[in-house]
Design a protein around this motif. Structure first.
Motif, PDB file in Angstrom:
ATOM      1  N   THR A  68      80.053  33.932  55.488  1.00  0.00           N
ATOM      2  CA  THR A  68      80.023  32.959  56.590  1.00  0.00           C
ATOM      3  C   THR A  68      78.717  33.065  57.368  1.00  0.00           C
ATOM      4  N   ALA A  69      78.227  34.272  57.558  1.00  0.00           N
ATOM      5  CA  ALA A  69      76.962  34.462  58.266  1.00  0.00           C
ATOM      6  C   ALA A  69      75.792  33.876  57.477  1.00  0.00           C
ATOM      7  N   PHE A  70      75.790  34.069  56.153  1.00  0.00           N
ATOM      8  CA  PHE A  70      74.733  33.452  55.339  1.00  0.00           C
ATOM      9  C   PHE A  70      74.798  31.930  55.446  1.00  0.00           C
ATOM     10  N   ASN A  97      79.377  29.856  48.511  1.00  0.00           N
ATOM     11  CA  ASN A  97      79.123  28.578  47.839  1.00  0.00           C
ATOM     12  C   ASN A  97      77.778  28.603  47.121  1.00  0.00           C
ATOM     13  N   PRO A  98      77.697  27.988  45.942  1.00  0.00           N
ATOM     14  CA  PRO A  98      76.420  27.907  45.229  1.00  0.00           C
ATOM     15  C   PRO A  98      75.323  27.231  46.063  1.00  0.00           C
ATOM     16  N   GLU A  99      75.716  26.293  46.926  1.00  0.00           N
ATOM     17  CA  GLU A  99      74.732  25.599  47.774  1.00  0.00           C
ATOM     18  C   GLU A  99      74.062  26.580  48.739  1.00  0.00           C
ATOM     19  N   VAL A 100      74.838  27.516  49.282  1.00  0.00           N
ATOM     20  CA  VAL A 100      74.284  28.505  50.210  1.00  0.00           C
ATOM     21  C   VAL A 100      73.344  29.444  49.468  1.00  0.00           C
ATOM     22  N   LEU A 101      73.761  29.882  48.282  1.00  0.00           N
ATOM     23  CA  LEU A 101      72.883  30.733  47.469  1.00  0.00           C
ATOM     24  C   LEU A 101      71.547  30.040  47.199  1.00  0.00           C
ATOM     25  N   LEU A 110      64.571  34.876  48.288  1.00  0.00           N
ATOM     26  CA  LEU A 110      65.406  36.009  47.889  1.00  0.00           C
ATOM     27  C   LEU A 110      66.765  35.556  47.367  1.00  0.00           C
ATOM     28  N   ASP A 111      67.313  36.345  46.454  1.00  0.00           N
ATOM     29  CA  ASP A 111      68.668  36.110  45.975  1.00  0.00           C
ATOM     30  C   ASP A 111      69.654  36.832  46.877  1.00  0.00           C
ATOM     31  N   ILE A 112      70.892  36.363  46.889  1.00  0.00           N
ATOM     32  CA  ILE A 112      71.990  37.061  47.544  1.00  0.00           C
ATOM     33  C   ILE A 112      72.869  37.630  46.434  1.00  0.00           C
TER      34      ILE A 112
END
Length: 124
Positions: A68-70, A97-101, A110-112
């Motif tokens: 949620t923070a991301f 969600n893929p959209e947030v990534l 950077l990746d998560i």
């Protein structure tokens, strides 16, 4: 060590509240087992701008926060900030969600890395 990619030269910041087991694992046990420094920030309420400013001001190399923070951070558009020391980001709990990534990657480069832990594996 492997999921958080921690070494003795890293500075780990985990934003989990101390009421969660995630705070113990990501703020105490894992970093200290790896010899890493733990960054602590007194933040009574989550604010995206405070997170972004902190990541840009301090030499934090590994950052862990809730999905949620991301989501809130990418909505804030962190591309305005530079995170010169940040090299590894992790999250756990609910799915991201893929959209947030994708937005995080675009905004920061950077990746998560998502994972699940003790809380999520109770039924296993």
């Amino acid at each position: 060590r492997y999921w958080m990619n921690l070494t003795p030269s890293d500075i780990m910041w985990n934003t989990s509240d101390t009421g969660w087991v995630k705070a113990a694992w990501s703020s105490v046990f894992a970093p200290w087992i790896c010899g890493s420094c733990v960054f602590v920030h007194n933040m009574p309420q989550f604010k995206s701008e405070v997170i972004a400013e902190t990541l840009s001001r301090y030499p934090i190399t590994t950052f862990c926060t809730a999905p949620t923070a991301f989501r809130m951070l990418v909505q804030h558009d962190v591309s305005r900030y530079k995170f010169p020391s940040l090299k590894h980001c992790v999250t756990g709990g609910e799915a991201l969600n893929p959209e947030v990534l994708a937005k995080w990657k675009i905004q920061t480069g950077l990746d998560i890395n998502e994972g699940y832990g003790q809380t999520e594996t109770v039924s296993l």
